[in-house]
Design a protein around this motif. Structure first.
Motif, PDB file in Angstrom:
ATOM      1  N   ARG B 395       0.785  -1.227   0.006  1.00 37.36           N
ATOM      2  CA  ARG B 395       0.212  -0.037   0.044  1.00 37.36           C
ATOM      3  C   ARG B 395       0.744   1.172  -0.008  1.00 37.36           C
ATOM      4  O   ARG B 395       0.620   2.263  -0.921  1.00 37.36           O
ATOM      5  CB  ARG B 395      -0.983  -0.076   1.173  1.00 37.36           C
ATOM      6  N   TRP B 420      -5.462  -9.404   0.970  1.00 36.64           N
ATOM      7  CA  TRP B 420      -5.043  -7.975   0.997  1.00 36.64           C
ATOM      8  C   TRP B 420      -3.907  -7.516   0.508  1.00 36.64           C
ATOM      9  O   TRP B 420      -3.910  -6.224  -0.008  1.00 36.64           O
ATOM     10  CB  TRP B 420      -4.971  -7.526   2.459  1.00 36.64           C
ATOM     11  N   TYR B 423      -4.930  -7.151  -3.046  1.00 32.39           N
ATOM     12  CA  TYR B 423      -5.950  -5.857  -3.055  1.00 32.39           C
ATOM     13  C   TYR B 423      -4.948  -4.596  -3.254  1.00 32.39           C
ATOM     14  O   TYR B 423      -5.181  -3.906  -4.070  1.00 32.39           O
ATOM     15  CB  TYR B 423      -6.743  -5.942  -1.665  1.00 32.39           C
ATOM     16  N   TYR B 424      -4.132  -4.393  -2.307  1.00 35.35           N
ATOM     17  CA  TYR B 424      -3.145  -3.086  -2.381  1.00 35.35           C
ATOM     18  C   TYR B 424      -2.291  -3.231  -3.366  1.00 35.35           C
ATOM     19  O   TYR B 424      -2.102  -2.169  -3.841  1.00 35.35           O
ATOM     20  CB  TYR B 424      -2.435  -3.165  -0.871  1.00 35.35           C
ATOM     21  N   GLN B 427      -4.280  -1.764  -6.067  1.00 31.05           N
ATOM     22  CA  GLN B 427      -4.734  -0.281  -5.743  1.00 31.05           C
ATOM     23  C   GLN B 427      -3.423   0.614  -6.093  1.00 31.05           C
ATOM     24  O   GLN B 427      -3.444   2.053  -6.749  1.00 31.05           O
ATOM     25  CB  GLN B 427      -5.016  -0.167  -4.275  1.00 31.05           C
ATOM     26  N   GLY B 450     -13.394 -11.303  -2.535  1.00 31.95           N
ATOM     27  CA  GLY B 450     -14.440 -10.224  -3.223  1.00 31.95           C
ATOM     28  C   GLY B 450     -13.608  -8.944  -3.267  1.00 31.95           C
ATOM     29  O   GLY B 450     -13.805  -8.107  -4.173  1.00 31.95           O
ATOM     30  N   GLN B 451     -12.830  -8.367  -2.360  1.00 36.21           N
ATOM     31  CA  GLN B 451     -12.110  -7.167  -2.219  1.00 36.21           C
ATOM     32  C   GLN B 451     -11.116  -6.644  -3.415  1.00 36.21           C
ATOM     33  O   GLN B 451     -11.160  -5.976  -3.876  1.00 36.21           O
ATOM     34  CB  GLN B 451     -11.544  -6.685  -0.836  1.00 36.21           C
ATOM     35  N   VAL B 454     -13.036  -5.949  -6.678  1.00 39.46           N
ATOM     36  CA  VAL B 454     -13.245  -4.631  -6.583  1.00 39.46           C
ATOM     37  C   VAL B 454     -12.047  -3.873  -6.921  1.00 39.46           C
ATOM     38  O   VAL B 454     -12.106  -2.938  -7.543  1.00 39.46           O
ATOM     39  CB  VAL B 454     -13.994  -4.222  -5.184  1.00 39.46           C
ATOM     40  N   ASP B 458     -11.231  -0.757  -9.395  1.00 39.53           N
ATOM     41  CA  ASP B 458     -10.654   0.427  -9.090  1.00 39.53           C
ATOM     42  C   ASP B 458      -9.418   0.641  -9.689  1.00 39.53           C
ATOM     43  O   ASP B 458      -9.034   1.955 -10.426  1.00 39.53           O
ATOM     44  CB  ASP B 458     -10.392   0.405  -7.769  1.00 39.53           C
ATOM     45  N   ASN B 480     -22.472  -7.729  -9.022  1.00 40.22           N
ATOM     46  CA  ASN B 480     -22.032  -7.427  -7.752  1.00 40.22           C
ATOM     47  C   ASN B 480     -21.947  -5.901  -7.510  1.00 40.22           C
ATOM     48  O   ASN B 480     -21.388  -5.076  -8.307  1.00 40.22           O
ATOM     49  CB  ASN B 480     -20.602  -7.900  -7.427  1.00 40.22           C
ATOM     50  N   ASP B 482     -20.707  -3.760  -5.495  1.00 42.50           N
ATOM     51  CA  ASP B 482     -19.353  -3.152  -5.342  1.00 42.50           C
ATOM     52  C   ASP B 482     -18.640  -3.092  -6.499  1.00 42.50           C
ATOM     53  O   ASP B 482     -18.012  -1.908  -6.911  1.00 42.50           O
ATOM     54  CB  ASP B 482     -18.623  -3.801  -4.141  1.00 42.50           C
ATOM     55  N   ARG B 485     -20.351  -0.345  -8.978  1.00 40.19           N
ATOM     56  CA  ARG B 485     -19.719   0.940  -8.367  1.00 40.19           C
ATOM     57  C   ARG B 485     -18.632   1.192  -8.869  1.00 40.19           C
ATOM     58  O   ARG B 485     -18.406   2.481  -9.401  1.00 40.19           O
ATOM     59  CB  ARG B 485     -20.286   0.984  -6.937  1.00 40.19           C
ATOM     60  N   ALA B 486     -17.493   0.401  -8.688  1.00 44.25           N
ATOM     61  CA  ALA B 486     -16.255   0.971  -8.909  1.00 44.25           C
ATOM     62  C   ALA B 486     -16.205   1.207 -10.412  1.00 44.25           C
ATOM     63  O   ALA B 486     -15.396   1.758 -10.857  1.00 44.25           O
ATOM     64  CB  ALA B 486     -15.100  -0.379  -8.540  1.00 44.25           C
ATOM     65  N   ALA B 513     -26.979   3.853  -3.243  1.00 42.70           N
ATOM     66  CA  ALA B 513     -25.432   4.050  -3.381  1.00 42.70           C
ATOM     67  C   ALA B 513     -25.012   3.905  -4.862  1.00 42.70           C
ATOM     68  O   ALA B 513     -23.931   4.772  -5.312  1.00 42.70           O
ATOM     69  CB  ALA B 513     -24.796   2.949  -2.606  1.00 42.70           C
TER      70      ALA B 513
END
Lengths: 272, 685
Positions: B395, B420, B423-424, B427, B450-451, B454, B458, B480, B482, B485-486, B513
């Motif tokens: 991150r 994670w 994930y990062y 990101q 799931g994260q 997403v 992103d 999904n 999320d 939305r992303a 949302a």
């Protein structure tokens, strides 16, 4: 660094998750209150953005436990003994006594009992009429912490602000300078953690002759309140009664329960 | 039966029932007449105002009281003179005062203030509530309420009124106390401040009003505040600390609150010290970094970061080697925040600590050091055994320069076993706009976590390749929420014209949302369909979506957006937000509002409110112009708004209106406005 931005988008997303999980509804005006609870938890868990924290709540295996803890921190446990007393007295002297006189053993459920003041008040009223041992009392709440306090008999000092003197003398004792109910009242109640928004958890409790769900629906959106009332209706025995708070009305949800006035208070009856 | 029928018509808000109800107000039976009056009140919108005014003229005891109440809520300007007339009748004065407050018409101010000076205690309380109501309405509309405050603040009437209000406090109920507290804030004096301090311990609405009034009194209250804080217990400290705004009260008493047994008081003391801007009390704030209560520790950290001081570096370096892990983490955070070069060593040292939270804080801090050692340490941490430390390092690398080593490290992290870390990695690669990672990121689109799925979207939102764009468009139809939305956020970032229809469709998504995210993405485009989308969203069922749409409309220049906002003034629920949006000083707004003043008499006062809140020279000029508008409502509102403008143009326009305007009400308001300006002029002071 201790403050994370809660944008309207992330606020809406997070509140959607909280509502889905616990039924609690927040609108934009609540954003500062929600942010105050969310931010320290997210910072303490090492997140640098509340969206990351949301994904943690939503997808991480540890997310559900954290979501429970977050909801716990958002819950309002403000209540007091003998709140809206007339309704409780009418329930005890009317439907409960009638059933006992017919040889039945009524089952009564205080849904969303917070720290237990309502079921203990009901237990005291039943004891006052020599009916306590002839009724099954179940008290539930979403908050494990609140239930623990109820089981241990720990009450906020303001909870005794409306104690009728006669009840106070017979059913409350002084402990460390504060009035607390006698242990027998607490012990007459079965305490369980139940999420009212989860119909399976409600159905698993069985059926009841009376359900008290007072001053709870105000925290839900109409749609959620309608679902909760439906599942509570499903948990009522035919002829059983649902009691809601004085400021709440089920009529706008189009409930199948029949509204009737008893002793100046409103009862919703499941028609046989 | 007739009573029940009347009540049912009221509950059903039956407009066709109004003539019948009007007739029933004259029924021989008082109960029927009262039921009819109440029903007209429920129907609202001024229904039956004329019949009710006639009823009041009869002074029939049982019927007049409910009729006055309904008239006050009617919103019909015609009822105001009648209600003012009733102030002279001792029997109805109290009810009439209350109704005048609800009516929200400033014509009532002078008669109410005049009566207040002659009134008995219970009437003083009712008048205070009415004036507070009028004040609130004026503030909502124009952002100021000089016309209401001026008679109370005037040196002529003020002292007597202040004494009467203080005398009425003892018997007042909560709403009355809150109103009196509000009024006391309009005219500062030692006695009123003392009473306001005492009210801080009252019920919430009263305490809140007292707090607002004390804030209004500014530094004048500091001596009393310091004295009270010096002797206060925890509960009092909690209500007094929010009033600390500067160092003039002497901060030792505030600093002493850092040791209070109540954590809420300690938190408030940290915040008060931060607001004071005084760097002399930084050291005791450091003592609170290890507070047993998390909120206190976080507030102390925030205060230290906000204050800074010559001492802070030494104290932070000292904290960074504390034996208390929480103090040490806080010390490292302060070092990172200020970027002290001497802090690099303790950050690097913390990286080798066995405490994962400490390592995380050190990693976050190292990201902001442009130093080869710091980068090498981050790259090393990205290979740590602990998944949490790897995730923190990956991150942090998102803030670094995208060199070859960083790129290789982040690409490798996309294949990490821990979700994670992946994930990062997504990101960070997105933040660094590393298009070379597109394929590797797209490959994670079906990741089991799931994260990560997403984060893929992103990240792709930040890429410029066609592959990324195609993946985004596919994801915008994901089941999904999320992921969807992303993707919508990404489409907003990329701003490809082809994505407009996807975003417009998403404005009809079932969940608020998603609609809100789509709206935010759409607002970034410069194309005709955007305005239509925003207009539609401004009336969305979800308040958050509607509010955002109005906010976006408020930021759009040009006549079309101005017209869209003016249309919203017809909807009472959206009016306040529409005024706030119109008040934003955007190109074309003043011209649009002036044009609307010519032909939108019904909303003229709101248009003037927007101009009044704008606070710019061209808006002030428009207010002067509005004083000559054809709509009398516009001229009345403009006269009131100009009471706050201290320009020669405003003064001369008001002088002209005070003598020449055809409408007596405009002339009266202009005179009052001139009086308010006069009271504030330096010579008068």
């Amino acid at each position: 660094m201790a403050s994370l931005e809660l944008s309207p988008q992330v606020f809406t997303i997070l509140c959607g998750l909280i509502e889905e999980h616990a039924g609690l509804h927040y609108d934009l005006l609540d954003r500062p209150i929600v942010a105050e609870k969310l931010t320290p938890r997210a910072v303490e868990r090492g997140f640098e953005s509340l969206l990351d924290y949301y994904y943690y709540l939503r997808y991480d295996p540890g997310g559900t436990a954290e979501l429970d803890a977050l909801v716990e921190s958002l819950l309002v446990h403000e209540t007091y003994f003998f709140r809206e007393l007339d309704q409780l007295e009418t329930l005890v002297k009317g439907p409960i006594r009638d059933r006992i006189n017919r040889g039945e053993r009524p089952r009564v459920w205080c849904a969303a009992c917070a720290t237990g003041e309502e079921p203990i008040s009901l237990a005291a009223l039943l004891a006052e009429h020599d009916l306590l041992g002839r009724v099954d009392l179940l008290a539930t709440d979403l908050s494990a912490r609140a239930l623990e306090r109820a089981r241990r008999g720990e009450f906020n000092g303001r909870a005794t602000r409306a104690l009728p003197p006669a009840m106070s003398r017979r059913w409350f004792v002084e402990q460390n300078g504060a009035l607390v109910p006698v242990a027998g009242l607490r012990e007459s109640i079965t305490w369980r953690q139940v999420n009212l928004v989860n119909p399976l958890q409600v159905a698993a409790l069985g059926t009841f002759h009376a359900i008290l769900c007072r001053n709870v629906l105000i925290y839900f959106r109409d749609e959620t309140a309608h679902k909760v009332v439906s599942s509570l209706s499903g948990a009522l025995e035919p002829g059983g009664h649902l009691l809601v708070g004085a400021s709440e009305s089920l009529l706008r949800f189009g409930t199948s329960l029949r509204c009737e006035e008893r002793g100046g208070t409103f009862f919703y009856e499941k028609v046989v | 039966v007739v009573c029940d029928a009347a009540q049912i018509l009221g509950r059903r808000k039956s407009l066709p029932g109004v003539p019948t109800l009007e007739r029933l107000t004259r029924h021989t039976d008082d109960n029927v007449a009262v039921a009819a009056v109440e029903a007209l009140g429920r129907i609202g919108s001024g229904a039956g105002a004329e019949a009710l005014m006639a009823l009041v003229a009869t002074r029939s005891f049982f019927r007049t009281f409910p009729a006055i109440d309904v008239l006050g809520k009617s919103g019909d300007a015609r009822v105001v003179p009648l209600l003012i007339e009733l102030l002279d009748d001792p029997l109805y004065a109290r009810e009439a005062a209350r109704a005048l407050g609800m009516a929200g018409d400033t014509r009532a101010v002078v008669p109410l203030v005049a009566l207040l000076q002659l009134a008995h205690e219970s009437l003083v309380r009712a008048i205070a509530v009415a004036l507070a109501d009028l004040h609130r309405r004026e503030l909502q509309r124009f952002g100021s309420a000089a016309l209401v405050e001026q008679p109370i603040a005037s040196p002529v009437h003020g002292p007597l009124i202040g004494r009467l209000l203080l005398g009425a406090l003892a018997e007042a109920d909560e709403p009355e106390q809150a109103a009196i507290a509000e009024l006391l804030g309009w005219r500062p004096s030692h006695e009123t401040a003392a009473a306001l301090f005492d009210l801080l311990g009252a019920a919430q609405p009263v305490a809140q009003a007292a707090l607002s009034s004390l804030r209004r009194l500014g530094r004048a209250i500091d001596p009393q505040l310091a004295a009270r804080l010096g002797h206060a217990g925890s509960a009092q400290r909690l209500v007094l600390l929010p009033l600390v705004t500067g160092r003039s009260i002497g901060l030792d008493s505030v600093s002493a609150c850092l040791e209070d047994p109540d954590p809420a008081v300690r938190t408030a003391a940290c915040e008060a010290l931060a607001r004071s801007g005084d760097t002399g009390h930084v050291a005791p704030l450091f003592d609170r970094l290890g507070d047993e209560d998390l909120r206190v520790a976080q507030a102390a950290l925030a205060a230290i970061q906000s204050l800074g001081s010559a001492e802070t570096e030494r104290l932070a370096l000292q904290a960074a080697v504390s034996a208390d892990a929480r103090v040490r983490r806080a010390g490292l955070r302060i070092i990172s925040y200020f970027g002290y070069p001497k802090g690099l060593a303790p950050l690097l040292d913390a990286l080798g600590n066995s405490d994962e939270k400490l390592r995380d804080v050190a990693i976050a801090g190292l990201a902001y050091f442009e130093d080869a050692q710091a980068l090498a340490a981050l790259l090393g941490a990205a290979r740590h055994d602990s998944p949490g430390t790897r995730a923190a390092a990956v991150r942090a690398l998102g803030h670094a320069h995208l060199g070859a080593e960083t790129r290789a490290c982040l690409h490798a992290a996309l294949r990490d076993a821990d979700a994670w870390v992946r994930y990062y990695a997504c990101q960070s690669l997105g933040k660094l706009h590393d298009d070379s990672a597109t394929d590797a990121i797209v490959a994670l689109v079906d990741d089991p976590a799931g994260q990560v799925r997403v984060a893929v979207i992103d990240a792709l939102a930040q890429m410029r390749s066609d592959a990324a764009a195609q993946a985004l468009e596919r994801a915008s139809a994901s089941s999904n929420a999320d992921v969807r939305r992303a993707a919508l956020v990404g489409l907003g970032v990329a701003r490809r014209p082809a994505s407009l229809s996807v975003l417009i469709d998403a404005l009809s998504a079932p969940d608020a949302a998603t609609r809100l995210v789509a709206l935010s993405a759409l607002a970034g485009f410069d194309a005709p369909p955007v305005l239509a989308g925003l207009r539609r969203a401004a009336t969305d069922a979800d308040a958050g979506v509607a509010s955002a749409a109005i906010g976006f409309l408020g930021s759009l220049p040009g006549p079309a957006a101005t017209d869209a906002l003016i249309e919203l003034l017809d909807m009472p629920a959206l009016r306040e937000q529409a005024v706030a949006a119109l008040a934003r000083p955007i190109e074309g707004r003043v011209g649009g509002i002036l044009a609307a003043l010519e032909n939108r008499a019904a909303v003229a006062s709101w248009l003037v409110a927007a101009l009044a809140r704008m606070g710019r020279a061209d808006a002030d000029a428009a207010l002067v112009a509005a004083l000559k508008a054809p709509a009398v409502t516009a001229r009345r509102a403009a006269a009131g708004a100009l009471a706050e403008r201290r320009t020669p143009d405003a003064r001369s326009a008001l002088s002209a209106a005070a003598t020449d305007d055809l409408d007596p009400e405009v002339r009266r308001i202009a005179l009052m406005a001139l009086a308010a300006l006069e009271a504030e002029s330096p010579e008068t002071r």
